[in-house]
Design a protein around this motif. Sequence first.
Motif, PDB file in Angstrom:
ATOM      1  N   TYR A 146      64.430  -2.010 -44.834  1.00  0.00           N
ATOM      2  CA  TYR A 146      65.074  -2.672 -43.678  1.00  0.00           C
ATOM      3  C   TYR A 146      64.248  -2.552 -42.389  1.00  0.00           C
ATOM      4  N   PRO A 157      77.709  -5.613 -54.138  1.00  0.00           N
ATOM      5  CA  PRO A 157      77.124  -4.359 -53.631  1.00  0.00           C
ATOM      6  C   PRO A 157      76.509  -4.539 -52.242  1.00  0.00           C
ATOM      7  N   GLU A 158      76.079  -5.786 -51.929  1.00  0.00           N
ATOM      8  CA  GLU A 158      75.452  -6.008 -50.630  1.00  0.00           C
ATOM      9  C   GLU A 158      76.445  -5.777 -49.491  1.00  0.00           C
ATOM     10  N   MET A 210      82.869   9.520 -45.126  1.00  0.00           N
ATOM     11  CA  MET A 210      82.268  10.690 -45.743  1.00  0.00           C
ATOM     12  C   MET A 210      83.371  11.650 -46.175  1.00  0.00           C
ATOM     13  N   ARG A 237      70.069  -5.071 -54.909  1.00  0.00           N
ATOM     14  CA  ARG A 237      70.939  -5.684 -55.918  1.00  0.00           C
ATOM     15  C   ARG A 237      72.140  -6.337 -55.246  1.00  0.00           C
ATOM     16  N   GLY A 238      72.368  -7.574 -55.546  1.00  0.00           N
ATOM     17  CA  GLY A 238      73.503  -8.286 -54.982  1.00  0.00           C
ATOM     18  C   GLY A 238      73.155  -9.094 -53.755  1.00  0.00           C
ATOM     19  N   SER A 239      72.103  -8.719 -53.024  1.00  0.00           N
ATOM     20  CA  SER A 239      71.762  -9.464 -51.807  1.00  0.00           C
ATOM     21  C   SER A 239      71.172 -10.814 -52.159  1.00  0.00           C
ATOM     22  N   ARG A 297      76.892  -1.933 -49.119  1.00  0.00           N
ATOM     23  CA  ARG A 297      75.786  -1.261 -48.430  1.00  0.00           C
ATOM     24  C   ARG A 297      75.908  -1.407 -46.926  1.00  0.00           C
ATOM     25  N   LYS A 335      77.652 -16.472 -55.664  1.00  0.00           N
ATOM     26  CA  LYS A 335      77.959 -15.824 -56.932  1.00  0.00           C
ATOM     27  C   LYS A 335      79.357 -16.225 -57.390  1.00  0.00           C
TER      28      LYS A 335
END
Lengths: 271, 543
Positions: free
Chosen positions: A94, B71-72, B81, A134-136, B75, B324
């Motif tokens: 990034y 998953p994007e 936490m 993954r997924g982006s 992230r 997707k």
Amino acid sequence: MIRFTLKRQPTVPLEAECLSPDVVCALSHGEIRSLPVYHGKRRLRLDEFFDVDGEASADLEIHGDLSRVKWIGREMTQGKIRIVGDAGMHLGAYMKGGEIEVTGNASDWIGGEMKGGLIRIGGNAGGQIGAAYRGSRAGMNGGTILVRGSAGVEIGMRMKRGIIAVQGPVRDFAGLQMLGGTIVLLGGAEIRTGAWMKRGTIISLASIPLMPTFCFACAYVPTFLRVYARFLASFGLSLPIDDSQGVYHRYSGDTAVPGKGEILVWHPSAG
Amino acid sequence: MLRIAGGKVYDPANGIDGVVKDICIADGKIVANVDGGKTIDATGMIVFPGGVDVHTHVAGAALNFARAMTPENQRAASAFMHSVERRAGIGGPTPTTFATGYLYAGMGFTTVNEAAVPVISAKHTHEELRDTPIVDKTSCLLMANNEILLDLLETGETERAKQVVAWLIWAAKAYGIKAVNPGGVAAWKWGKDAKNLHEPVEGYSKVTPATIIANLARIADELQLPHPVHLHCNNLGAPGNVATTIETMNVLNGHRGHLAHLQFHAYGGDDWHTMRSEAARLAEHFNRQKNLTTDAGAVLFGNAVTITADGPWQHLLYQLTGQKWGNLDVENETGCGIVPYTYKGNNLVNAVQWAVGLELLLLIDDPWRVHLTTDHPNGACFWRYPEIIHLLMNADFRRDCIKKLPAKAQKRIVLQDIDREYTLYEIAIITSAGPARALGLANKGHLGVGADADVAIYQEKPDGELLFRYPRYVIKGGEIVVEEGDVRSVVDGREFVIRPRFDIAIEDYLRPFFQQYYTMSFENYPVELDRLEHAEVLECEQA
């Protein structure tokens, strides 16, 4: 300059995204030493693994075998990181600006989804360089990654802009689902290069196996390559642009998608 | 024991509009008075009953599939936490189970209705709901494309259909009946859809979407379920679908009904280029039909994930976006499609959708019958409700937002002409009192003596959005769970389950189908009550 030296090998990979000029540039020596790192699920202080010398600088030098230290230079926008030794996964992920130099080898996913800046690897690199996580939908969107040695699979996967140049051999699926940008293969690649590519340019100076979904278009020396040649020459890399020495064969594809990308393969003149 | 002293109380169910009074809590309930115990000084704060979300998707196989597909988003999402009080988790468009509980509570919401559960994956859903802490839960069961039911309607065996519905609700330990694109998902298994309410469903010669809607509404009423049939109408998302929605209201013909995410069903025009808002027309019809409730299904610009049992619509959306696409076939019961989606302010269709959600909330005159939702995670994430509240309470801010829309879109909406601004009293209705009443949860959504002690306390500030984003205190079942906008202690939520009366002989009718058609044996199909950790069973007598 701030000098970090790895004093003990982590037993599991260490996540150290605090090793970035943006994080340390305004911190005192004590503050840098107490920055958090994750050793597996445990949050520890940076100085449990590193000796720190110096403070408040955007110029970092890291010594040691960092092959198990992940996320160095994550999201950095400025400054310089020089790694004397090997680097772990997700180096410069990034990142938006600045420079990372590694004297040894680097692992997978370096420059993942980067937007700008420069990463130079003196040795070999792993797979998924400048790739989309993954997924982006898109991978690197600018910047430059240069590798002196070899590279692994899926380099430049779904990349959108920027340049990746690899001097050594590259493994399968270079430029997988590429959306734009440029990959320069100075030492060729294994199979499935450019699979599913929509746009973008892959340049190979060695002959490579092409998929049947790439169609031969013409043989020429594209004018735009002069710009790339001049840019790469500033890093000591030579891209042939003299038509007396040979031509590039242009293959368009991947027609399976269907895509408008191109693979340029250098054919030197006989004799 | 707890006393909330000196706060301005908004309790619409008891007609209390901003009166300064003490709220007393003992043993998890609101009581008339307490002697001793802790006191919260709520001077300068407003006191609301805990929020109730009448339509959301927070657990189950489909949502989990969506989590895995994006998953994007995870992230990029904020991380929870691990701490002494809290488990680790991730926020974003499809938060993880524990994070879902923390995020709802962190906004002042204490009850949620999971709006789409297939019977065959009810076990999974309940296990995720158990791991969704703090909030109390109800769930609605997908029925409108269940082939056993459709076969019974085809042959006109309506009494037996009622027995099957009652049995299924108890088998799945559910709370209500959900109907998604009635007949359309069954037709999708033939590659078709059900766009006309009065044409037979693909694979059947008699049963139509209208038959399914009318029968499920009747069955919900006859079983005296506390929540009426929860209906996702046919033709979701399609330009011109307002005609179908109005026709659906006619088909309900005086029966109770809850029309889910009405925003997605209020469009005019013939195609994507001519699409326009028909919120005014739909609201006018809706205002007359006192038997109905609805929720907004509002859209906000940004990332979302569309998840619905409406398989054919999701296939279309996939073709439109090139995004997707996930498609699930849920045996004889339903289907499911998943497409990640980004609503963009500069897109004509998205701009109209954004306006329609707000228009419906503002043009439906009775706030008791329209509830605040985004059809999470379809229109926007639930944790963005405070942004919608801000838009509802401030007409000038709304007009500033409209100015940023494409000029073409501004001509297709009526939002700029609406001056209405929601009051705090009305916000308390659409976020809590109204949905609690629609769900038939007598102890939720109010602060009268005997109610569950679910309370949200906010700092009184002029800015609507900030006001509701960070509650000062949230109390769930008498426990202070949120203080200063942060989750301080975590309690388990309960699950409300309905036990309708049914004739046990219906099992002899159902058992052979399982031996013949299902991948699961009949004995393993029902969810045992012991699987639910904090179940509260409500018995239902038949009329």
